[in-house]
Design a protein around this motif. Structure first.
Motif, PDB file in Angstrom:
ATOM      1  N   PHE A  90       0.845  -1.191   0.000  1.00 11.33           N
ATOM      2  CA  PHE A  90       0.000   0.000   0.000  1.00 11.33           C
ATOM      3  C   PHE A  90       0.882   1.243   0.000  1.00 11.33           C
ATOM      4  CE2 PHE A  90      -3.167  -2.965   0.802  1.00 11.33           C
ATOM      5  CZ  PHE A  90      -4.407  -2.405   1.032  1.00 11.33           C
ATOM      6  N   TYR A  91       0.504   2.231  -0.788  1.00 17.52           N
ATOM      7  CA  TYR A  91       1.215   3.502  -0.895  1.00 17.52           C
ATOM      8  C   TYR A  91       0.211   4.632  -0.689  1.00 17.52           C
ATOM      9  CZ  TYR A  91       4.800   0.707  -3.240  1.00 17.52           C
ATOM     10  OH  TYR A  91       5.752  -0.239  -3.532  1.00 17.52           O
ATOM     11  N   HIS A  92       0.630   5.705  -0.025  1.00 17.41           N
ATOM     12  CA  HIS A  92      -0.245   6.871   0.118  1.00 17.41           C
ATOM     13  C   HIS A  92      -0.493   7.478  -1.259  1.00 17.41           C
ATOM     14  CE1 HIS A  92      -0.445   7.205   4.464  1.00 17.41           C
ATOM     15  NE2 HIS A  92       0.836   6.892   4.502  1.00 17.41           N
ATOM     16  N   ALA A  93      -1.738   7.846  -1.523  1.00 16.78           N
ATOM     17  CA  ALA A  93      -2.093   8.526  -2.769  1.00 16.78           C
ATOM     18  C   ALA A  93      -2.350   9.997  -2.464  1.00 16.78           C
ATOM     19  CB  ALA A  93      -3.328   7.880  -3.390  1.00 16.78           C
ATOM     20  N   LYS A  94      -2.287  10.834  -3.463  1.00 18.22           N
ATOM     21  CA  LYS A  94      -2.461  12.272  -3.285  1.00 18.22           C
ATOM     22  C   LYS A  94      -3.853  12.643  -2.797  1.00 18.22           C
ATOM     23  CE  LYS A  94       1.120  13.352  -6.577  1.00 18.22           C
ATOM     24  NZ  LYS A  94       1.474  13.793  -7.879  1.00 18.22           N
ATOM     25  N   ASP A  95      -4.862  11.796  -3.089  1.00 19.75           N
ATOM     26  CA  ASP A  95      -6.232  12.106  -2.691  1.00 19.75           C
ATOM     27  C   ASP A  95      -6.559  11.635  -1.274  1.00 19.75           C
ATOM     28  OD1 ASP A  95      -6.388   9.370  -3.008  1.00 19.75           O
ATOM     29  OD2 ASP A  95      -7.865   9.426  -4.613  1.00 19.75           O
ATOM     30  N   GLY A  96      -5.552  11.150  -0.544  1.00 23.68           N
ATOM     31  CA  GLY A  96      -5.778  10.677   0.824  1.00 23.68           C
ATOM     32  C   GLY A  96      -6.137   9.206   0.894  1.00 23.68           C
ATOM     33  N   ASN A  97      -6.354   8.581  -0.252  1.00 21.41           N
ATOM     34  CA  ASN A  97      -6.614   7.151  -0.276  1.00 21.41           C
ATOM     35  C   ASN A  97      -5.289   6.423  -0.482  1.00 21.41           C
ATOM     36  OD1 ASN A  97      -9.454   7.343   0.089  1.00 21.41           O
ATOM     37  ND2 ASN A  97      -9.646   7.980  -2.039  1.00 21.41           N
ATOM     38  N   TYR A  98      -5.329   5.269  -1.089  1.00 26.45           N
ATOM     39  CA  TYR A  98      -4.112   4.482  -1.261  1.00 26.45           C
ATOM     40  C   TYR A  98      -4.041   3.922  -2.661  1.00 26.45           C
ATOM     41  CZ  TYR A  98      -4.135   4.903   3.725  1.00 26.45           C
ATOM     42  OH  TYR A  98      -4.159   5.441   4.979  1.00 26.45           O
ATOM     43  N   ARG A  99      -2.819   3.762  -3.148  1.00 26.82           N
ATOM     44  CA  ARG A  99      -2.540   3.012  -4.362  1.00 26.82           C
ATOM     45  C   ARG A  99      -1.999   1.673  -3.876  1.00 26.82           C
ATOM     46  NH1 ARG A  99      -4.511   3.400  -8.844  1.00 26.82           N
ATOM     47  NH2 ARG A  99      -2.621   2.825  -9.944  1.00 26.82           N
ATOM     48  N   ILE A 100      -2.326   0.612  -4.589  1.00 29.04           N
ATOM     49  CA  ILE A 100      -1.869  -0.712  -4.205  1.00 29.04           C
ATOM     50  C   ILE A 100      -1.081  -1.337  -5.339  1.00 29.04           C
ATOM     51  CG2 ILE A 100      -3.677  -1.105  -2.495  1.00 29.04           C
ATOM     52  CD1 ILE A 100      -5.201  -2.734  -4.616  1.00 29.04           C
ATOM     53  N   LEU A 101      -0.139  -2.204  -4.972  1.00 34.37           N
ATOM     54  CA  LEU A 101       0.725  -2.868  -5.939  1.00 34.37           C
ATOM     55  C   LEU A 101       0.891  -4.318  -5.529  1.00 34.37           C
ATOM     56  CD1 LEU A 101       2.911  -2.949  -8.250  1.00 34.37           C
ATOM     57  CD2 LEU A 101       4.555  -2.255  -6.488  1.00 34.37           C
ATOM     58  N   LEU A 102       0.695  -5.218  -6.474  1.00 28.42           N
ATOM     59  CA  LEU A 102       0.984  -6.633  -6.302  1.00 28.42           C
ATOM     60  C   LEU A 102       2.316  -6.882  -7.002  1.00 28.42           C
ATOM     61  CD1 LEU A 102      -0.117  -9.384  -5.284  1.00 28.42           C
ATOM     62  CD2 LEU A 102      -1.184  -9.656  -7.532  1.00 28.42           C
ATOM     63  N   PRO A 103       3.441  -6.852  -6.262  1.00 30.16           N
ATOM     64  CA  PRO A 103       4.756  -6.943  -6.903  1.00 30.16           C
ATOM     65  C   PRO A 103       4.947  -8.188  -7.763  1.00 30.16           C
ATOM     66  CG  PRO A 103       5.011  -6.247  -4.639  1.00 30.16           C
ATOM     67  CD  PRO A 103       3.565  -6.654  -4.813  1.00 30.16           C
ATOM     68  N   ALA A 104       4.315  -9.282  -7.408  1.00 26.29           N
ATOM     69  CA  ALA A 104       4.498 -10.526  -8.160  1.00 26.29           C
ATOM     70  C   ALA A 104       4.053 -10.403  -9.612  1.00 26.29           C
ATOM     71  CB  ALA A 104       3.748 -11.666  -7.476  1.00 26.29           C
ATOM     72  N   THR A 105       3.072  -9.527  -9.886  1.00 30.13           N
ATOM     73  CA  THR A 105       2.557  -9.401 -11.250  1.00 30.13           C
ATOM     74  C   THR A 105       2.634  -7.981 -11.800  1.00 30.13           C
ATOM     75  OG1 THR A 105       0.301  -8.933 -10.527  1.00 30.13           O
ATOM     76  CG2 THR A 105       0.902 -11.268 -10.824  1.00 30.13           C
ATOM     77  N   GLY A 106       2.864  -6.999 -10.931  1.00 32.80           N
ATOM     78  CA  GLY A 106       2.842  -5.608 -11.366  1.00 32.80           C
ATOM     79  C   GLY A 106       1.440  -5.022 -11.394  1.00 32.80           C
ATOM     80  N   THR A 107       0.431  -5.782 -10.959  1.00 37.68           N
ATOM     81  CA  THR A 107      -0.945  -5.294 -10.929  1.00 37.68           C
ATOM     82  C   THR A 107      -1.055  -4.136  -9.948  1.00 37.68           C
ATOM     83  OG1 THR A 107      -1.784  -7.499 -11.430  1.00 37.68           O
ATOM     84  CG2 THR A 107      -3.346  -5.942 -10.446  1.00 37.68           C
ATOM     85  N   THR A 108      -1.765  -3.091 -10.345  1.00 32.68           N
ATOM     86  CA  THR A 108      -1.959  -1.926  -9.495  1.00 32.68           C
ATOM     87  C   THR A 108      -3.450  -1.664  -9.329  1.00 32.68           C
ATOM     88  OG1 THR A 108      -1.841  -0.437 -11.389  1.00 32.68           O
ATOM     89  CG2 THR A 108       0.220  -0.832 -10.177  1.00 32.68           C
ATOM     90  N   GLY A 109      -3.767  -0.808  -8.377  1.00 28.86           N
ATOM     91  CA  GLY A 109      -5.154  -0.444  -8.159  1.00 28.86           C
ATOM     92  C   GLY A 109      -5.262   0.658  -7.135  1.00 28.86           C
ATOM     93  N   SER A 110      -6.489   0.884  -6.695  1.00 31.91           N
ATOM     94  CA  SER A 110      -6.731   1.909  -5.685  1.00 31.91           C
ATOM     95  C   SER A 110      -7.452   1.282  -4.510  1.00 31.91           C
ATOM     96  CB  SER A 110      -7.565   3.043  -6.260  1.00 31.91           C
ATOM     97  OG  SER A 110      -8.832   2.561  -6.640  1.00 31.91           O
ATOM     98  N   ALA A 111      -7.315   1.912  -3.356  1.00 32.58           N
ATOM     99  CA  ALA A 111      -7.949   1.404  -2.137  1.00 32.58           C
ATOM    100  C   ALA A 111      -8.443   2.564  -1.295  1.00 32.58           C
ATOM    101  CB  ALA A 111      -6.954   0.575  -1.332  1.00 32.58           C
ATOM    102  N   LEU A 112      -9.602   2.358  -0.706  1.00 35.04           N
ATOM    103  CA  LEU A 112     -10.206   3.284   0.237  1.00 35.04           C
ATOM    104  C   LEU A 112     -10.453   2.491   1.509  1.00 35.04           C
ATOM    105  CD1 LEU A 112     -11.690   5.957   0.970  1.00 35.04           C
ATOM    106  CD2 LEU A 112     -13.738   4.920   0.001  1.00 35.04           C
ATOM    107  N   VAL A 113     -10.091   3.037   2.656  1.00 37.33           N
ATOM    108  CA  VAL A 113     -10.280   2.342   3.921  1.00 37.33           C
ATOM    109  C   VAL A 113     -11.411   3.010   4.684  1.00 37.33           C
ATOM    110  CG1 VAL A 113      -9.209   1.647   6.090  1.00 37.33           C
ATOM    111  CG2 VAL A 113      -7.857   1.677   3.984  1.00 37.33           C
TER     112      VAL A 113
END
Length: 158
Positions: free
Chosen positions: A111-134
């Motif tokens: 999980f990485y901090h995103a500029k909008d206060g949410n999170y960007r996510i990364l699955l290193p095994a495949t390079g898949t990315t996405g967004s996350a809201l908690v």
């Protein structure tokens, strides 16, 4: 020598498993839209325990999962109900184990901090990315639907 090209090819093929294994152990560089350092294990644990993480992969696949303090995950991935999912923080990643469903397996996300206060996510095994809201707690009322499971065996085997 007539067989020299064959010997060179055979040597390369024999070394390939070790090269492939070493490459698989190297983390992929984060895609350009993910910047900075991933959250630490302690930050991840505090962020998700007892809370719901929802979002989508950049491919469009939606997900929403409540992270029970006992290690179970309730919710869905791509509208497929999670019936035996578990989570655990390992290093700087949250690892999810799913024993059934459309995509069983072990998946470890950063999980990485995103500029909008949410999170960007990364699955290193495949390079898949996405967004996350908690969201605090379990506002979507995700449940085990009366089919309880435990995570001790699921996560220890992986």
């Amino acid at each position: 020598m007539r067989f020299q090209p064959f010997l060179i090819l055979a040597s390369l093929l024999a070394a390939w498993p070790a090269v492939a294994q070493q490459a698989a152990q190297q983390p992929l560089p984060p895609p350009s839209q993910i910047e900075g350092k991933p959250l630490s294990g302690d930050e991840l644990r505090a962020l998700v325990t007892g809370n719901t993480v929802s979002g989508h992969h950049d491919s469009g696949m939606p997900y929403s999962e409540y992270h029970s303090p006992d290690g179970r995950v309730f919710g869905h991935n791509n509208h497929d109900p999670v019936t035996d999912g578990c989570w655990r923080v390992r290093g700087d990643s949250i690892c999810y184990s799913y024993e059934s469903g459309k995509a069983p397996g072990l998946f470890c996300w950063r999980f990485y901090h995103a500029k909008d206060g949410n999170y960007r996510i990364l699955l290193p095994a495949t390079g898949t990315t996405g967004s996350a809201l908690v969201a605090k707690g379990n506002p979507e009322h995700h449940t085990d639907n009366g089919k309880p499971w435990t995570c001790q065996a699921l996560l220890s085997m992986r």
